[in-house]
Scaffold this active site. Sequence first.
Site, mmCIF file in Angstrom:
data_model
loop_
_atom_site.group_PDB
_atom_site.id
_atom_site.type_symbol
_atom_site.label_atom_id
_atom_site.label_comp_id
_atom_site.label_asym_id
_atom_site.label_seq_id
_atom_site.Cartn_x
_atom_site.Cartn_y
_atom_site.Cartn_z
ATOM 1 C CG HIS A 310 -9.439 -0.461 -10.506
ATOM 2 N ND1 HIS A 310 -9.096 -1.410 -11.523
ATOM 3 C CD2 HIS A 310 -8.225 -0.218 -10.054
ATOM 4 C CE1 HIS A 310 -7.952 -1.470 -11.867
ATOM 5 N NE2 HIS A 310 -7.277 -0.893 -10.864
ATOM 6 C CD GLU A 311 -7.649 2.513 -7.388
ATOM 7 O OE1 GLU A 311 -7.022 1.618 -6.829
ATOM 8 O OE2 GLU A 311 -7.784 2.735 -8.553
ATOM 9 C CG HIS A 314 -5.737 -2.785 -6.469
ATOM 10 N ND1 HIS A 314 -5.078 -3.569 -7.351
ATOM 11 C CD2 HIS A 314 -5.690 -1.675 -7.457
ATOM 12 C CE1 HIS A 314 -4.609 -2.994 -8.646
ATOM 13 N NE2 HIS A 314 -5.094 -1.883 -8.748
HETATM 14 N N1 TRP Z 1 -2.223 1.329 -8.873
HETATM 15 C C1 TRP Z 1 -3.116 2.491 -9.202
HETATM 16 C C2 TRP Z 1 -4.396 1.726 -9.916
HETATM 17 O O1 TRP Z 1 -4.422 1.052 -10.636
HETATM 18 C C3 TRP Z 1 -2.818 3.153 -10.393
HETATM 19 C C4 TRP Z 1 -1.468 4.120 -10.196
HETATM 20 C C5 TRP Z 1 0.096 3.752 -10.432
HETATM 21 C C6 TRP Z 1 -1.364 5.465 -9.835
HETATM 22 N N2 TRP Z 1 0.702 4.817 -10.462
HETATM 23 C C7 TRP Z 1 0.012 5.893 -9.895
HETATM 24 C C8 TRP Z 1 -2.264 6.267 -9.637
HETATM 25 C C9 TRP Z 1 0.311 7.252 -9.762
HETATM 26 C C10 TRP Z 1 -2.006 7.630 -9.184
HETATM 27 C C11 TRP Z 1 -0.478 7.841 -9.239
HETATM 28 O O2 TRP Z 1 -5.438 1.729 -9.249
HETATM 29 ZN ZN ZN Z 2 -5.137 -0.746 -10.588
#
Ligand code: TRP
Ligand code: ZN
Length: 884
Positions: A310-311, A314
């Site tokens: 997933h990461e 992104h």
């Molecule tokens: N963007 C991250 C993901 O979906 C998730 C995320 C958003 C996040 N806000 C956060 C992770 C705050 C940790 C803390 O992978």
């Molecule tokens: Zn995400």
Amino acid sequence: MNNKHTQEVKPQTIYLKDYQQPKYLVETVDLNFILEAEYTRVVSRLTITHNPDNKTKQAPLELLGEDITLISVALNGVALTDNQFELTDESLIIPDVPQNTTFTLAIENTINPQANSALEGLFVSNDMLCTQCEAQGFRKITFFLDRPDVMARFTTTLIADKTQYPVLLSNGNKIAHGELIDNRHWVTWEDPFKKPCYLFALVAGQLECIEDNYTSISGRNITLQIFVETHDIDKCAHAMQSLKNAMHWDEQVYGREYDLDLYMIVAVGHFNMGAMENKGLNIFNTKFVLACPGTATDMDYGHIEGVIGHEYFHNWTGNRITCRDWFQLSLKEGFTVFRDQEFTADQTSRAVKRIDDVNMLRTRQFAEDAGPLAHPIRPEAYIEINNFYTLTVYEKGAEVVRMIRTLLGTENFHRGADLYFQRHDGQAVTCEHFVKAMEDANDKDLSQFRRWYAQAGTPSIKVEKNYDENLQALTLTLSQTIPGQANAAILHIPIKVALFAADGAMMDATVSGVASINNELTLELTDQTQNFVFNNVPSTPIISILRDFSAPVKLQVSRPLTELAFLLQYDNDSFNRWEAGQQLSASIIFQLIAAIKEDQNTGIPATIVKSFKSILEQSWTDLSYLACLLSLPAENYLAEQMTVVDVDAIHQARQLLKRTLAEQLSNQFTVLYQQHHQDESGELNSTAIGRRRIKNLCLDYLSQLDNEDSYQLDNEQFAKANTMTDQVAALGAIVNTNNPKKQDCLQQFYQQWQDEALVIDKWFSLQASSSQPGTFAVVQALLKHPAFDLKNPNRVRSLVGAFSQANALHYHAKNGQGYQFLADQVIALNSLNPQVASRMVSALTQWRRFDTQRQDLMKQQLERIINTENISKDVFEIANKSLA
Ligand code: TRP
Ligand code: ZN
């Protein structure tokens, strides 16, 4: 404290309709950190221009900042005096800045990471310093145009004590480093890609790393590093392999290559969510990195691969192309979840992955979408954006992308994705841009389909059928409504269907204008009510509908148990085959619930025992799938289907069915258990995983017998377990029965694993989710256990989260003690960590689903929470909306 609100101050709502382009753009950011746990100094040098696309002239420059102490600010090298800027609780405003030329701003400020228990901005986790900036954490580091449509090139210099912080990381490439006096050192990082500040990251600490490399499809050599605390260095191999698999998959399936020479992942023990995709420097919750067979279950291994994927994904869907504003969150999250789902499906069992995802969607997202916090995947308003990282934005968002693929076909979908990447690389865009690219690359009108982005609620589809023997035609009448949503839009819904003959063969039926692929048809429901006429139907068909769960909807269709048993036997769609079994079990459980309420005693229909027996006696290659087929629907899925949820009756009825199956099929379960309970070496291929999954499902059934034999079986597996999968399965069975060795086993487990935080989390959550009497007292005692820590989100989730979200029976105790307990924890967490506090409130928000006595008790606690002094925006928004 400016993130707190007294009751009198109404928190501000932000609306999508008010979106305006930024007045200023930041071109470059040069950050300088002098890192110390309690006093970090930040110098930020920005080059800024007026945004030519925003016509506003002479607008003041407004930078956002929270919980930071300003030291100085200079414009084009000249320090500003107090009357040349204004400082509020949330911003730094400079009224007079150059309009026609680029200018520089130098800001100096300080922050206190040690005091930051909210884990947003720069914070401390076990002596390491790290950041979390999504969504709006960068403003807790320095004053900035903290919004995703402001994209800049970042250079970052970190200065820190060499002994305490030998490793200093930030985004991009390391371009310089050196030594200073006083045992300090420095490192400079440069990220060549423009990015919004929510993707900024830094890490400093005593970390070890494992290193590997990956040769990309174009032949570039990419260094891969995973950083962890020293004692975890032996638990990184799986994460590294997962990363390489993900990189390969994105090249093969989406044609996307990685763009830097270095990819770093850091695992931290204190983290609000799963992981974060910061450019070139992902920061992960340890839960989604660390694994060895002794400490991680097969499920943990699967989640690690999924989150690493997933990461990584992104990088293209989120980083290269990001969101214009936070209302567009599903643009990156929905698409990226869809990508990680498909990645996992390709690496493991596609059938099982689909079942797992739909299970989660139907139990948790459907509840959210039917409750007071329902919102479209592209919300229109929020008070606190952190509250919108929801199952709806993520999981339903992924279903919406999946439906686009279903409507276009896989090849066309990829043509659309390619156009999206090509058009919008380097931009901050909206969900509309995504749909438009899909449309433009293909010959498909998605104008009605777009309504999925704006419409909340789960559609309900009524299915009526009429077979005409003379015409050899079946008319399927489908009608859509969205319960609970006034003036709901009529949606464009893909519904996959196939027809079966009584002998189990698929029919070769046709619907005019609809293509049939291997006798499967994708109907497009676009009206409120629509007839679909199937021709060439020689006998009364059995209908397999919504195959592969082709849309996130509920079906209203009445089916006799025999028809469900038929599909469980013959359906060649692995999802619908499983679904037929779930419906069959659910129907029986609901009959039992009705009987319990009438104080009657009905037996268990023979159909289900027969069906289970025949499944158990067939030979299967995908044993994980077999385990899905033999699992009963979860209590919360059953609850979802009741008008007034009766937690006691659900538990009692489900247990009765489970126990009856265990008694009547104990031979079969025993044989299967023995057959797959081998000398366990903890291999991680899908065969070994399947073996463990089916074996432990058998153990679960056999444990229902709650007798000497089952205790012996559980105790023996517990004592001899070589894997956490086996150990936790056994301990779970022990904790949920009257096993006399329960206390010994729990103590032994604690002794064995006290230095492994993630395993101790399991120890807490197993106890908190037990259905045995006395669980509430256990939970209260665990709250005082020295290993419990309200400042650690994983620990909070393992105790407070598990009890309130995975133990309906005890959490919903009639006297309200569960609710009061939860509210106490929410109130305590509110001042420590508003994000985690707000997540915990969710166990109170579904109060309308329960009897009036419970409703009152839950509302009382919500009122108590709302009246807390200094209630955070996060908690206020959820509690307030759920009472409204
Ligand atoms: N963007 C991250 C993901 O979906 C998730 C995320 C958003 C996040 N806000 C956060 C992770 C705050 C940790 C803390 O992978
Ligand atoms: Zn995400």
